[in-house]
Scaffold this motif. Sequence first.
Motif, PDB file in Angstrom:
ATOM      1  N   LEU A  94       7.598  15.630  -2.097  1.00  0.00           N
ATOM      2  CA  LEU A  94       7.827  14.404  -1.337  1.00  0.00           C
ATOM      3  C   LEU A  94       7.000  14.379  -0.058  1.00  0.00           C
ATOM      4  N   LEU A  95       6.835  15.528   0.557  1.00  0.00           N
ATOM      5  CA  LEU A  95       6.033  15.580   1.782  1.00  0.00           C
ATOM      6  C   LEU A  95       4.566  15.292   1.478  1.00  0.00           C
ATOM      7  N   GLN A  96       4.065  15.819   0.364  1.00  0.00           N
ATOM      8  CA  GLN A  96       2.682  15.550  -0.023  1.00  0.00           C
ATOM      9  C   GLN A  96       2.476  14.065  -0.308  1.00  0.00           C
ATOM     10  N   VAL A  97       3.409  13.470  -1.043  1.00  0.00           N
ATOM     11  CA  VAL A  97       3.302  12.041  -1.363  1.00  0.00           C
ATOM     12  C   VAL A  97       3.370  11.209  -0.087  1.00  0.00           C
ATOM     13  N   THR A  99       0.836  -1.208   0.000  1.00  0.00           N
ATOM     14  CA  THR A  99       0.000   0.000   0.000  1.00  0.00           C
ATOM     15  C   THR A  99       0.868   1.253   0.000  1.00  0.00           C
ATOM     16  N   GLY A 100       1.868   1.275   0.901  1.00  0.00           N
ATOM     17  CA  GLY A 100       2.767   2.428   0.946  1.00  0.00           C
ATOM     18  C   GLY A 100       3.614   2.551  -0.306  1.00  0.00           C
ATOM     19  N   ALA A 101       4.150   1.415  -0.794  1.00  0.00           N
ATOM     20  CA  ALA A 101       5.028   1.448  -1.963  1.00  0.00           C
ATOM     21  C   ALA A 101       4.271   1.869  -3.220  1.00  0.00           C
ATOM     22  N   PHE A 102       3.089   1.293  -3.447  1.00  0.00           N
ATOM     23  CA  PHE A 102       2.309   1.622  -4.633  1.00  0.00           C
ATOM     24  C   PHE A 102       1.855   3.083  -4.613  1.00  0.00           C
ATOM     25  N   THR A 103       1.433   3.549  -3.452  1.00  0.00           N
ATOM     26  CA  THR A 103       0.964   4.941  -3.353  1.00  0.00           C
ATOM     27  C   THR A 103       2.086   5.910  -3.692  1.00  0.00           C
ATOM     28  N   CYS A 104       3.267   5.675  -3.134  1.00  0.00           N
ATOM     29  CA  CYS A 104       4.401   6.575  -3.403  1.00  0.00           C
ATOM     30  C   CYS A 104       4.816   6.509  -4.867  1.00  0.00           C
ATOM     31  N   THR A 105       4.850   5.312  -5.422  1.00  0.00           N
ATOM     32  CA  THR A 105       5.294   5.153  -6.806  1.00  0.00           C
ATOM     33  C   THR A 105       4.348   5.837  -7.779  1.00  0.00           C
ATOM     34  N   LEU A 106       3.047   5.611  -7.606  1.00  0.00           N
ATOM     35  CA  LEU A 106       2.076   6.159  -8.544  1.00  0.00           C
ATOM     36  C   LEU A 106       1.865   7.660  -8.358  1.00  0.00           C
TER      37      LEU A 106
END
Length: 515
Positions: A203-206, A185-192
């Motif tokens: 980066l803070l928003q992501v 969940t964390g990895a996919f959210t940051c990547t997309l």
Amino acid sequence: MALLKKISPRRSRVRKSVFAERFSQVSRPINTDSVISISLLILFIIICVLILAIQQQTFMQVFPIAVIVTLISISGAVYIFHYQKRMLRNHIRVTTLITMFLILLASDKIITAKLITLGTKYTPMAWATGTAVIVAIILTIAYDQRFAIGMSIFYCTLACLVAEPTIIESKYQIINIDLFLIMMTGAFTCTLSLKEIRTRIKLLQVSAIASMLVFIMAFSLELFNSDTSITIATVNAGLHAGVTMSVGLLIQSLLPIIEKTFHIVTSMTLLDYSDANQPLLKKLAMEAPGTFSHSLLIGSIAEAAAESIGRNGLLCRVGAYYHDIGKLNKSTYFIENESGSGSRHKELAPTMSLLIIIGHVKDGIEMAREYGLPGVIRQFIETHHGTTLVEHFYNEAKKLRAKKGKDKGDELSESEFRYPGPKPRTKEAAIVMISDAVEGAVRSLPEITPSKIETVVHNIAMRRLQDGQFDECDMSLRELSQIEMSISKTLAAHYHSRIAYPKPVDQPMETLSSS
């Protein structure tokens, strides 16, 4: 008798050629790069197995772990081979990637084991979520979203084996897939969410979005899979979310180090280099204002063309700003900086003029290195002319030879009047090449109209294509057509016609024109 049957020389040659071809097909994949890559893969598997097998004592406990890690690692290597094949030739990047994976996996093992021994009732797995987010963000910045998603899946699988297993009834078992779902969940959210970094707050928003979704996923799994109270579930989910947010802050502070480690340039860095107060751009504006103005126009043209085919417009714009910095050394020998004075090439032989014109590429590369420009920007300096022919001085040299009555058998070679290259290796570099050639050609037209602009753009693009200038950048005809349309539209907007100022009845034309 069949063994003694004579073989014809023709059949013998055919057999030898077939054998040689088959041997070349077998031996082709075996080279230095592949041997080093396989060695790094084996080293990664060994160290990873050692990390996982810290608590294991017998061979029968270690063997299945080794098999699982080997299969996962081979799958990851195959994925890299298919989607980032160039990494197999860049062993420093492979080593950096492997080192990052091993350090994060080791930290998962150490921190998780320490928290388990403390006997806390809260989840000891939160740090594993943070490491998954670290991998996702760094790989998205260094490569692209698809590669980051694929490698994040492999990392999360290994991280679950490292952090999740525990001793249950004297057996080494994996509890469940809760951790894997939270990590993904964390990895996919940051990547997309992290396609590019153009602002310092990105980066803070992501990280904030990822933290919120991680909290929701972790809280839901806590309540679904156990009899945990809402308070403990909230604290556990908050730990996962807090670590995710903290990782974003950490990477924000370490971004310059990440860029230097992976030799990458983010959009935020490109924006810094686009500032007119940069030393090279400031020098170009002061000493070669015509070239500076030309570069700014090329930047806007190339940015729009790149975005029309889904490429990096910002990179094109910044690369265009610096593509002609080599003209600083002999700025007055280039037509845009002549300021109404006669051309200095009239006093020179065509071959001498050729050396000056071609030399601005080499001078630009040396200046870029001196001022520490990143390689991703230097490529535009190297390739904006590719191996094209310097037609003007080639024709001048031919005329000069004709006047001197040289023999036809002793004709000039085009190769002597070509830029040394290299050809564009990226579509962004190819776009800047087209934009640079087109802008000068359109500016030289006696009358500029949209139809004439389209004709010039199409002719120049086709000549570059037929000359093989796009052979190394995988430019398709469809993309080339879209680039032509975008460049024509931008140039037509720049050179649009203007309404003539009205002449006052009581004021003569001479006075009006001088005002």
